[in-house]
Write an enzyme that holds these catalytic residues in place. Structure first.
Site, PDB file in Angstrom:
ATOM      1  N   ASN A 194       1.460   3.267  -2.771  1.00  0.00           N
ATOM      2  CA  ASN A 194       0.934   4.061  -3.514  1.00  0.00           C
ATOM      3  C   ASN A 194      -0.205   4.743  -2.312  1.00  0.00           C
ATOM      4  OD1 ASN A 194       1.713   4.570  -6.319  1.00  0.00           O
ATOM      5  ND2 ASN A 194       2.045   2.701  -5.545  1.00  0.00           N
TER       6      ASN A 194
ATOM      7  N   HIS B 261       1.428   1.964 -12.819  1.00  0.00           N
ATOM      8  CA  HIS B 261       2.161   0.270 -13.475  1.00  0.00           C
ATOM      9  C   HIS B 261       3.263   0.506 -14.089  1.00  0.00           C
ATOM     10  CE1 HIS B 261       2.883  -3.543 -15.807  1.00  0.00           C
ATOM     11  NE2 HIS B 261       3.474  -2.773 -16.426  1.00  0.00           N
TER      12      HIS B 261
ATOM     13  N   ASP C  22      -8.728  -0.232 -18.723  1.00  0.00           N
ATOM     14  CA  ASP C  22     -10.543  -0.732 -20.053  1.00  0.00           C
ATOM     15  C   ASP C  22      -9.609  -2.124 -19.876  1.00  0.00           C
ATOM     16  OD1 ASP C  22      -8.145  -1.713 -20.833  1.00  0.00           O
ATOM     17  OD2 ASP C  22      -8.068  -0.401 -23.145  1.00  0.00           O
TER      18      ASP C  22
ATOM     19  N   ASN D 140      -5.285   3.360 -13.350  1.00  0.00           N
ATOM     20  CA  ASN D 140      -4.161   2.174 -12.383  1.00  0.00           C
ATOM     21  C   ASN D 140      -3.342   2.879 -12.603  1.00  0.00           C
ATOM     22  OD1 ASN D 140      -3.558  -0.317 -11.741  1.00  0.00           O
ATOM     23  ND2 ASN D 140      -2.780  -0.812 -13.234  1.00  0.00           N
TER      24      ASN D 140
ATOM     25  N   GLY E 131       1.009  -0.878  -0.277  1.00  0.00           N
ATOM     26  CA  GLY E 131      -0.269  -0.272  -0.528  1.00  0.00           C
ATOM     27  C   GLY E 131       0.799   1.178  -0.367  1.00  0.00           C
TER      28      GLY E 131
ATOM     29  N   MET F 226      -4.139  -6.883  -7.021  1.00  0.00           N
ATOM     30  CA  MET F 226      -3.603  -7.644  -7.956  1.00  0.00           C
ATOM     31  C   MET F 226      -4.918  -8.520  -8.742  1.00  0.00           C
ATOM     32  SD  MET F 226      -0.502  -6.851  -7.622  1.00  0.00           S
ATOM     33  CE  MET F 226       0.293  -7.803  -8.515  1.00  0.00           C
TER      34      MET F 226
ATOM     35  N   LEU G 204     -10.064  -6.796 -13.306  1.00  0.00           N
ATOM     36  CA  LEU G 204     -11.508  -6.872 -13.113  1.00  0.00           C
ATOM     37  C   LEU G 204     -12.248  -7.537 -14.255  1.00  0.00           C
ATOM     38  CD1 LEU G 204     -11.258  -3.131 -12.205  1.00  0.00           C
ATOM     39  CD2 LEU G 204     -10.717  -4.731 -11.198  1.00  0.00           C
TER      40      LEU G 204
HETATM   41  C1  GRF Z   1       3.079  -1.069  -7.492  1.00  0.00           C
HETATM   42  O1  GRF Z   1       4.794  -1.177  -8.206  1.00  0.00           O
HETATM   43  C2  GRF Z   1       2.037  -0.722  -8.862  1.00  0.00           C
HETATM   44  O2  GRF Z   1       2.939   0.449  -9.702  1.00  0.00           O
HETATM   45  C3  GRF Z   1       1.677  -2.008  -9.287  1.00  0.00           C
HETATM   46  O3  GRF Z   1       1.914  -2.507  -7.785  1.00  0.00           O
HETATM   47  C4  GRF Z   1       2.938  -1.998  -6.722  1.00  0.00           C
HETATM   48  C5  GRF Z   1       1.989  -1.784  -6.006  1.00  0.00           C
HETATM   49  O4  GRF Z   1       2.412  -1.673  -4.271  1.00  0.00           O
HETATM   50  N1  GRF Z   1       0.828  -1.726  -9.927  1.00  0.00           N
HETATM   51  P1  GRF Z   1       2.130  -0.247  -3.332  1.00  0.00           P
HETATM   52  O5  GRF Z   1       0.943  -1.729  -2.846  1.00  0.00           O
HETATM   53  O6  GRF Z   1       1.546   0.757  -3.695  1.00  0.00           O
HETATM   54  O7  GRF Z   1       3.568  -0.236  -2.516  1.00  0.00           O
END
Ligand code: GRF
Length: 223
Positions: free
Chosen positions: A27, A122, A154, A120, A25, A103, A106
């Site tokens: 982000n 990435h 999408d 999202n 988490g 993970m 959808l």
């Molecule tokens: C990040 O690298 C994001 O880009 C990818 O999954 C990872 C999640 O990391 N989709 P966090 O849980 O936000 O630390």
């Protein structure tokens, strides 16, 4: 309907985020910090939902006294699980869904429930290296520039219209781990910036192009 401003003209209330995560988490925490410090204005987190009951990101959200919901996906049919997640998002009157290390793919029904309202992040410069372990894929390929992408979701994996990307050089002394750490730093900046752009409502999606517009909906000069 393209953007949040059009769905709520003259919006006075904050844009309500629903954060979906499965793991650490970071982000989510970066978004929460941006709201706390005012970098993200007129935005609030309405709910944090995880498909993994013991996700550290969910525990962090609970500690911050944010509304949280664990909807465990393991062993459930995607459509049924997604219907529960959509119901929870609606119950919390979410405007914009932010996948932050969620993970799960959808289902089309989920995406249709929030058209152009799901973001999202990435950890690659899409369309290069979609899917899992993108940073390692990029490092092993030998790219000289890496980065991250925030995009609308999408029905195809890591595919929707790109809101923004941040790029960094791959250094001679990098390994896959250090590269991933430096990309993560960029992710934390990129997600806040992308949410701010979308929450402003000052954009249009033309084909695959995310185009910034002025207050009056006209295309910005030079953008
Ligand atoms: C990040 O690298 C994001 O880009 C990818 O999954 C990872 C999640 O990391 N989709 P966090 O849980 O936000 O630390």
């Amino acid at each position: 309907m393209n953007n949040l401003a059009q769905s709520s003209p003259g919006r006075a209330n904050p844009v309500r985020l629903g954060i979906l995560l499965s793991g650490r988490g970071s982000n989510f925490l970066a978004i929460a910090e941006s709201i706390r410090t005012g970098r993200l204005a007129n935005v609030e987190i309405s709910v944090v939902i995880s498909n993994v009951a013991d996700a550290p990101g969910l525990a962090a959200a609970q500690q911050m006294c944010l509304p949280t919901t664990a909807l465990v996906s393991k062993g459930r049919k995607r459509e049924e699980h997604d219907a529960d997640v959509v119901a929870a998002l609606h119950a919390h009157r979410v405007d914009l869904v932010c996948l932050a290390g969620y993970m799960r793919l959808l289902s089309p029904a989920f995406i249709a429930a929030f058209p152009n309202r799901i973001l999202n992040i990435h950890p690659s410069l899409l369309p290069a290296f979609p899917g899992l372990d993108a940073q390692e894929q990029a490092f092993n390929y030998g790219v000289k520039v890496a980065g991250c992408t925030v995009h609308f979701v999408d029905t195809e994996l890591d595919h929707g219209a790109i809101i923004l990307q941040r790029a960094i050089p791959v250094l001679d002394e990098d390994d896959a781990h250090s590269l991933a750490a430096r990309i993560l730093h960029e992710e934390h900046i990129a997600y806040t910036e992308a949410i701010a752009r979308v929450a402003s409502g000052q954009y249009e999606i033309r084909g695959r192009q995310f185009v910034k517009t002025g207050n009056d909906g006209t295309r910005e000069r030079g953008s």
